[in-house]
Design a protein around this motif. Structure first.
Motif, PDB file in Angstrom:
ATOM      1  N   MET A 109      -1.880  -5.607  -1.382  1.00  0.00           N
ATOM      2  CA  MET A 109      -2.688  -4.209  -1.822  1.00  0.00           C
ATOM      3  C   MET A 109      -4.356  -4.789  -2.191  1.00  0.00           C
ATOM      4  O   MET A 109      -4.963  -4.030  -2.224  1.00  0.00           O
ATOM      5  CB  MET A 109      -2.008  -3.377  -2.980  1.00  0.00           C
ATOM      6  CG  MET A 109      -2.610  -1.955  -3.216  1.00  0.00           C
ATOM      7  SD  MET A 109      -1.475  -1.199  -4.236  1.00  0.00           S
ATOM      8  CE  MET A 109      -2.418   0.241  -4.633  1.00  0.00           C
ATOM      9  N   TYR A 110      -4.201  -5.836  -2.923  1.00  0.00           N
ATOM     10  CA  TYR A 110      -5.328  -6.230  -3.287  1.00  0.00           C
ATOM     11  C   TYR A 110      -6.288  -6.542  -2.268  1.00  0.00           C
ATOM     12  O   TYR A 110      -7.550  -6.425  -2.271  1.00  0.00           O
ATOM     13  CB  TYR A 110      -5.187  -7.564  -4.283  1.00  0.00           C
ATOM     14  CG  TYR A 110      -6.198  -8.191  -4.905  1.00  0.00           C
ATOM     15  CD1 TYR A 110      -7.222  -7.099  -5.671  1.00  0.00           C
ATOM     16  CD2 TYR A 110      -6.822  -9.471  -4.834  1.00  0.00           C
ATOM     17  CE1 TYR A 110      -8.205  -7.795  -6.417  1.00  0.00           C
ATOM     18  CE2 TYR A 110      -7.722  -9.975  -5.614  1.00  0.00           C
ATOM     19  CZ  TYR A 110      -8.705  -9.217  -6.280  1.00  0.00           C
ATOM     20  OH  TYR A 110      -9.437  -9.663  -6.978  1.00  0.00           O
ATOM     21  N   THR A 164       0.891  -1.206  -0.042  1.00  0.00           N
ATOM     22  CA  THR A 164       0.101  -0.050  -0.033  1.00  0.00           C
ATOM     23  C   THR A 164       0.801   1.149  -0.121  1.00  0.00           C
ATOM     24  O   THR A 164       0.684   2.167  -0.715  1.00  0.00           O
ATOM     25  CB  THR A 164      -0.906  -0.091   0.942  1.00  0.00           C
ATOM     26  OG1 THR A 164      -1.571  -1.155   1.272  1.00  0.00           O
ATOM     27  CG2 THR A 164      -2.119   1.327   1.161  1.00  0.00           C
ATOM     28  N   PHE A 195       2.215  -0.970  -4.770  1.00  0.00           N
ATOM     29  CA  PHE A 195       2.926  -1.962  -5.498  1.00  0.00           C
ATOM     30  C   PHE A 195       1.890  -2.906  -5.693  1.00  0.00           C
ATOM     31  O   PHE A 195       1.037  -3.686  -4.661  1.00  0.00           O
ATOM     32  CB  PHE A 195       4.041  -2.550  -4.736  1.00  0.00           C
ATOM     33  CG  PHE A 195       5.222  -3.488  -5.432  1.00  0.00           C
ATOM     34  CD1 PHE A 195       6.023  -2.756  -5.810  1.00  0.00           C
ATOM     35  CD2 PHE A 195       4.943  -4.722  -5.777  1.00  0.00           C
ATOM     36  CE1 PHE A 195       7.031  -3.312  -6.745  1.00  0.00           C
ATOM     37  CE2 PHE A 195       5.812  -5.413  -6.314  1.00  0.00           C
ATOM     38  CZ  PHE A 195       7.035  -4.656  -7.029  1.00  0.00           C
ATOM     39  N   PRO A 196       1.162  -3.200  -6.872  1.00  0.00           N
ATOM     40  CA  PRO A 196       0.126  -4.048  -6.883  1.00  0.00           C
ATOM     41  C   PRO A 196       0.280  -5.631  -6.843  1.00  0.00           C
ATOM     42  O   PRO A 196       0.376  -6.289  -7.882  1.00  0.00           O
ATOM     43  CB  PRO A 196      -0.327  -3.912  -8.418  1.00  0.00           C
ATOM     44  CG  PRO A 196       0.837  -3.396  -9.140  1.00  0.00           C
ATOM     45  CD  PRO A 196       1.804  -2.750  -8.392  1.00  0.00           C
TER      46      PRO A 196
END
Lengths: 405, 207
Positions: B155-156, B146, B150-151
């Motif tokens: 973060m998801y 977060t 950074f995906p």
């Protein structure tokens, strides 16, 4: 050993504090130098290569870049048929109608305002049907002709699949390529009724929707001034100017459809402090939805400008009146609302908001100014009434933790 | 994780060999600081220093190798510190063992003594900490991803929590729990590989 340890800890603390606090003047100077160098380099480049307005247009002290990076906290969804607060959606998709900022009137976008008695639509008093006319020259980014059947598809699909329901909506029926009939279960006479239905759905081509593997969740195909290039979930979205934008009539083209820059990258920066750093390090040109607490800090020396815009959005507290909630008791609800100091809430927002006295706002065409006067339980603070209603509700003094959604 | 092991274990061995030296004291303090610093706070400090002030590294996002440096450093510093401390103490426990004295008495080089006698015996303790570190790393990645936008799955998961997307939350938790369980299983298997006594407990004798 203790002395060595103390020295090391002191050094560590100094390094940490230096990292935290040295972004002041040095940074500003560095940024100003970097900005000056960038501008100088751009001017030289223009002179040397005689690059015209497509790269950099000088206008006094301002210039137009051909690419900008916009930092946003999140892109929750790209699904055009799901309500989204992501502003980039409005670059790619369009609705039948739109509204002019604060206190504005509804105006046609995809609707054809040269037809119909009300600038794009017809309605007979007492009827629950509304006929909307759309322009016949609308094409999406895949070249699909947008017709009445696409409007009907967008509305009906949204109605069947969206989480929030439309109580008055029944269906949309395509009459021909340029007109549709909205069927409601009542006449739209309520405040904001027209806005709810005519400005709430992005129109997509049914063919583009069906051709998309993700059903337009991971890609985009609309009619707007920018078109989709790429999307990395949780990271960035890239858009490029739509050179074949369907609306060529400049008298009807709104400012937001001008597509001043060639391409836009929306960078997802979830952390508020990271948004500021991205702005200061030049990784982002603009932050959409910056926290108000950072605005004064950034704009204090004139290095950055903040664009604030008025909004008719109303923030309100709606109690959970289900039988399982303590708010099912009317007296208790009133006690809560008489205890909320709206002026204090407005102050807490740095004066960025003002106390509303009514749900009806001047965005709606049938707004009545008299609604905005007078106090009731939603706006008034009265400790005596709070005590009285708590007593009526039989409140025994137990601690009740508030839970908000 | 790899960075934490590749840096922390050699540092720990070095500290153990150079016990009570100046470097040993420095590294012990630094590793203590590394273990104690919250990774999200460290991440912000690193970003301010290397992205904002020095402009050397990008502050967020994905792209080339340069985008990985700050998240990896911020996420692995605690692991480096932990591994260094654990390796140091584990190696020190073996230093005075009889088989080390015997190895030296046989005239083996110090390098051979460390790599062939000290380290294998110290590895059980080190490996034990790695599975715990993996769980910490997975938990920490939720915050770090977060911070660095950074995906990843962290973060998801955070977005899913914000949006109350329960199916995604359940799926992410299941996947992360599965990863942690696999790591614990691998740890147990590595125990058996490292220590013949443990392996012997599971060997069925043939009559």
């Amino acid at each position: 050993m203790k002395k060595i340890l103390a020295c090391i800890l002191t050094v560590a603390m100094m390094v940490a504090l230096t990292a935290c606090g040295s972004g002041g003047k040095e940074l500003e100077n560095t940024q100003q130098e970097a900005q000056a160098e960038t501008e100088e380099a751009a001017k030289d480049e223009m002179k040397d290569e005689e690059i015209g307005s497509d790269v950099l247009e000088e206008a006094g002290n301002e210039y137009v870049a051909d690419h900008i990076t916009i930092g946003v906290a999140a892109i929750n969804t790209l699904n055009p048929l799901e309500k989204s607060v992501f502003h980039g959606m409005y670059e790619v998709y369009e609705c039948l109608f739109n509204f002019d900022g604060v206190g504005g009137e509804m105006y046609a976008v995809l609707a054809d305002d040269t037809k119909g008695a009300f600038g794009g639509y017809d309605h007979e008093e007492g009827s629950s049907d509304y006929t909307v006319y759309i322009c016949d020259n609308i094409y999406d980014h895949a070249g699909n002709h947008i017709t009445g059947s696409d409007v009907a598809f967008s509305y009906n699909y949204r109605n069947e699949n969206a989480a929030n329901s439309w109580p008055a909506f029944e269906s949309v029926e395509a009459v021909d390529d340029t007109s549709v009939i909205f069927h409601f279960n009542r006449e739209l006479t309520g405040v904001g009724d027209l806005a709810t239905y005519f400005y709430d759905v992005f129109i997509v081509s049914e063919e583009a929707f069906n051709n998309s593997e993700s059903k337009l969740i991971n890609d985009m195909c609309g009619t707007g001034p920018y078109k989709f290039v790429s999307y990395v979930d949780g990271s960035n979205l890239e858009l490029v100017k739509n050179e074949d934008y369907w609306q060529t009539d400049l008298s009807k083209k709104k400012f937001w459809a001008n597509a001043n820059v060639e391409s836009i990258t929306y960078d997802i920066i979830a952390e508020a402090s990271q948004q500021i750093i991205a702005l200061q390090s030049g990784e982002a040109d603009l932050i959409d939805g910056i926290k108000p607490t950072y605005v004064d800090q950034l704009t204090a020396d004139g290095s950055y400008s903040a664009y604030g815009y008025n909004s008719n959005m109303i923030m309100c507290a709606l109690p959970n009146c289900s039988s399982a909630s303590i708010c099912s008791n009317e007296s208790f609800r009133k006690a809560i609302f008489y205890a909320i100091d709206n002026d204090a809430v407005a102050t807490a927002y740095n004066g960025e908001v003002e106390v509303a006295h009514t749900f009806g706002i001047d965005k709606f065409s049938d707004y009545d100014e008299s609604w905005n006067h007078g106090d009731d339980y939603t706006t008034k603070v009265d400790q005596g009434l709070v005590d009285q209603y708590l007593q009526e509700a039989g409140y025994n003094g137990e601690e009740i933790p508030p839970r908000a959604h | 994780m790899l960075f934490g092991c590749a840096s922390g274990i050699p540092l720990g061995i070095f500290c153990a060999i150079k016990r009570d030296s100046f470097f040993d004291h420095i590294l012990r303090v630094v590793s203590m600081v590394g273990v104690s610093l919250p990774n999200f706070w460290l991440a912000i400090l690193l970003v301010q220093l290397f992205s904002q002030n020095l402009g050397w590294l990008p502050s967020h996002g994905i792209g080339g190798i340069q985008y990985w440096i700050l998240p990896v450093v911020a996420g692995s510093l605690a692991g480096i510190g932990s591994n260094a401390r654990m390796t140091r103490s584990a190696v020190l426990e073996t230093v005075k063992a009889d088989y080390i004295t015997t190895a030296r008495a046989k005239g083996q080089t110090e390098r051979k003594v460390i790599s062939a006698h000290m380290l294998p015996n110290a590895m059980i303790t080190i490996v034990s900490t790695l599975s715990g570190q993996f769980a910490n790393l997975v938990g920490g990645s939720v915050v770090l991803e977060t911070v660095f936008s950074f995906p990843g799955i962290g973060m998801y998961l955070m977005n899913a929590v914000s949006n109350r997307d329960y199916p995604v939350i359940r799926s992410c938790v299941l996947i992360l729990a599965l990863f942690a369980a696999v790591m614990v299983l691998l740890t147990d298997l590595i125990y058996a590989y490292l220590d013949p006594r443990i392996k012997a407990q599971y060997v069925v004798e043939k009559h």
